[in-house]
Design a protein around this motif. Structure first.
Motif, PDB file in Angstrom:
ATOM      1  N   CYS A  35       4.455  -6.328   5.904  1.00  0.00           N
ATOM      2  CA  CYS A  35       3.680  -7.206   5.012  1.00  0.00           C
ATOM      3  C   CYS A  35       4.434  -7.647   3.765  1.00  0.00           C
ATOM      4  N   GLY A  36       5.640  -7.136   3.527  1.00  0.00           N
ATOM      5  CA  GLY A  36       6.417  -7.581   2.374  1.00  0.00           C
ATOM      6  C   GLY A  36       5.893  -7.002   1.066  1.00  0.00           C
ATOM      7  N   VAL A  37       5.280  -7.854   0.226  1.00  0.00           N
ATOM      8  CA  VAL A  37       4.765  -7.402  -1.070  1.00  0.00           C
ATOM      9  C   VAL A  37       3.511  -6.555  -0.886  1.00  0.00           C
ATOM     10  N   CYS A  38       2.699  -6.876   0.097  1.00  0.00           N
ATOM     11  CA  CYS A  38       1.494  -6.105   0.444  1.00  0.00           C
ATOM     12  C   CYS A  38       0.472  -6.046  -0.697  1.00  0.00           C
ATOM     13  N   SER A  39       0.264  -7.147  -1.375  1.00  0.00           N
ATOM     14  CA  SER A  39      -0.747  -7.220  -2.426  1.00  0.00           C
ATOM     15  C   SER A  39      -1.911  -8.070  -1.945  1.00  0.00           C
ATOM     16  N   GLN A  65      -0.465  -2.850  -5.020  1.00  0.00           N
ATOM     17  CA  GLN A  65       0.370  -2.951  -3.836  1.00  0.00           C
ATOM     18  C   GLN A  65       0.056  -1.810  -2.870  1.00  0.00           C
ATOM     19  N   LYS A 102       5.785  -2.029   4.423  1.00  0.00           N
ATOM     20  CA  LYS A 102       6.358  -3.176   3.709  1.00  0.00           C
ATOM     21  C   LYS A 102       7.288  -4.005   4.598  1.00  0.00           C
ATOM     22  N   ILE A 156       5.779   4.110   3.784  1.00  0.00           N
ATOM     23  CA  ILE A 156       5.682   2.977   2.853  1.00  0.00           C
ATOM     24  C   ILE A 156       6.670   1.879   3.242  1.00  0.00           C
ATOM     25  N   LYS A 157       7.906   2.281   3.586  1.00  0.00           N
ATOM     26  CA  LYS A 157       8.905   1.281   3.999  1.00  0.00           C
ATOM     27  C   LYS A 157       8.473   0.580   5.282  1.00  0.00           C
ATOM     28  N   TRP A 179      -3.738  -5.324   4.682  1.00  0.00           N
ATOM     29  CA  TRP A 179      -2.746  -4.256   4.526  1.00  0.00           C
ATOM     30  C   TRP A 179      -3.273  -3.052   3.737  1.00  0.00           C
TER      31      TRP A 179
END
Length: 363
Positions: free
Chosen positions: A220-224, A232, A217, A213-214, A195
């Motif tokens: 990928c959700g948290v995207c970390s 992130q 996410k 950005i939305k 991501w």
């Protein structure tokens, strides 16, 4: 053969009947002066006269108009059936490329069904049955025409927020910057390794950045990344009219520092200088629209205008009788099919439907 047989039977019957009548009459009147040979000749003569009279009576009366070659004839007038009409309504400010395409297309469609076609800059005033009317933005009086022609198939191209009607097919470009950049975030996150994606915009394009950005996410959700959970993605950088080459180099440094893989550029920041800097530093590029001369180095682009290719597909559906009432286009050009597969495109479209249904808040 049958007619000859019947004729002979009639001749025999007439012959016998007359013979009996004459013989009887002769007896009653004591006529004995006729010899048998004279009697037979008389009967034959009378019989032949009777048969000839009967045959003449059976013949149809000749029509003098048919038998007289000099008699003039009056041919039956040919009634021409009035053809249906296909109409294109444009405006002086309509897209000339689309207008030229539609003039030719309307002629082709009319020819397919033996109809006539017209290209106008006002609604038609005719008694002909209008089978199809195509309005190209910003042609006027679309709503008025739809009210007065409820049975006409209307195709409205390039309009926004048209009152829905059963006979209107709306073809509009995807002009929502929010949805476009939401979709860009989705695809960028799908294409990037772990991501690692970023967006570069102008300083006044905050809404686009937030939508991007939305979108990322939403996938990928948290995207970390596993090696740095405090970081992130996606990252967000802005340019201004006062941005210098030094400022750009600082952005490049930050992108490299955070191992960014895919960089998304909004339309107004795409330039050869920025593109070359990103490519030289090993980044893959995606864009709101493609202005690149190095197309092979991009991952995907978005096209937010209606094209003749898009319309060609829609008109094919219309003529086959299977159109939908609304076509809202966000056309994606995939350059790297390994990074952006058909499955990822389908997933993006599924999440876009969720966005339209209100499942994502990106205000």
């Amino acid at each position: 053969m049958e007619n000859k047989t019947n004729f002979r039977k009639s001749l025999y019957i007439t012959y016998i009947a007359l013979f009996i009548v004459i013989t009887t009459a002769a007896c009653k009147n004591n006529i004995s002066t006729l010899t048998p040979e004279q009697m037979q000749a008389t009967v034959q003569s009378m019989a032949l006269t009777q048969i000839a009279s009967t045959a003449q009576a059976d013949q149809p009366i000749a029509d003098p108009q048919l038998t007289n070659p000099t008699q003039p004839t009056n041919p039956t007038p040919t009634v021409e059936v009035e053809k249906d009409l296909f109409v294109l309504v444009t405006h002086s400010q309509s897209d000339p490329t689309l207008a030229n395409y539609l003039v030719t297309k309307i002629e082709q469609l009319a020819t397919q069904v033996n109809a006539e076609s017209q290209a106008l800059q006002t609604i038609p005033n005719t008694n002909q049955t209008i089978k199809m009317a195509v309005f190209l933005f910003p042609a006027e009086n679309l709503n008025m025409f739809s009210e007065t022609h409820p049975s006409t198939q209307i195709v409205a191209i390039g309009y926004q927020n048209i009152t829905p009607k059963a006979n209107i097919i709306e073809i509009s470009a995807q002009n929502s910057a929010i949805e476009t950049n939401f979709a860009a975030g989705l695809l960028s996150a799908m294409a990037a390794e772990n991501w690692r994606t970023a967006i570069i915009t102008l300083e006044n394009e905050t809404a686009k950045a937030n939508a991007f950005i939305k979108g990322a996410k939403a996938f990928c959700g948290v995207c970390s990344p596993p090696e740095n959970e405090s970081l992130q993605y996606p990252l967000y950088y802005t340019l201004t009219s006062a941005t210098t080459s030094t400022d750009l180099q600082e952005i490049i440094y930050q992108l490299r520092l955070h191992y960014i893989d895919v960089v998304y550029l909004t339309n107004n920041v795409i330039s050869p200088d920025i593109e070359n800097e990103l490519l030289q530093n090993g980044f893959r590029i995606a864009g709101e629209s493609n202005k690149s001369v190095n197309l092979q180095n991009w991952i995907f682009t978005f096209e937010t205008t209606i094209t003749p290719e898009i319309l060609e597909n829609i008109f094919t559906q219309i003529m086959l009788g299977s159109p939908t009432d609304h076509h809202n286009y966000l056309s994606i050009t995939v350059i790297d099919s390994q990074a952006v597969s058909t499955g990822k495109i389908n997933k993006m479209e599924e999440l876009l439907e969720d966005l339209k249904s209100g499942f994502f808040n990106i205000d």
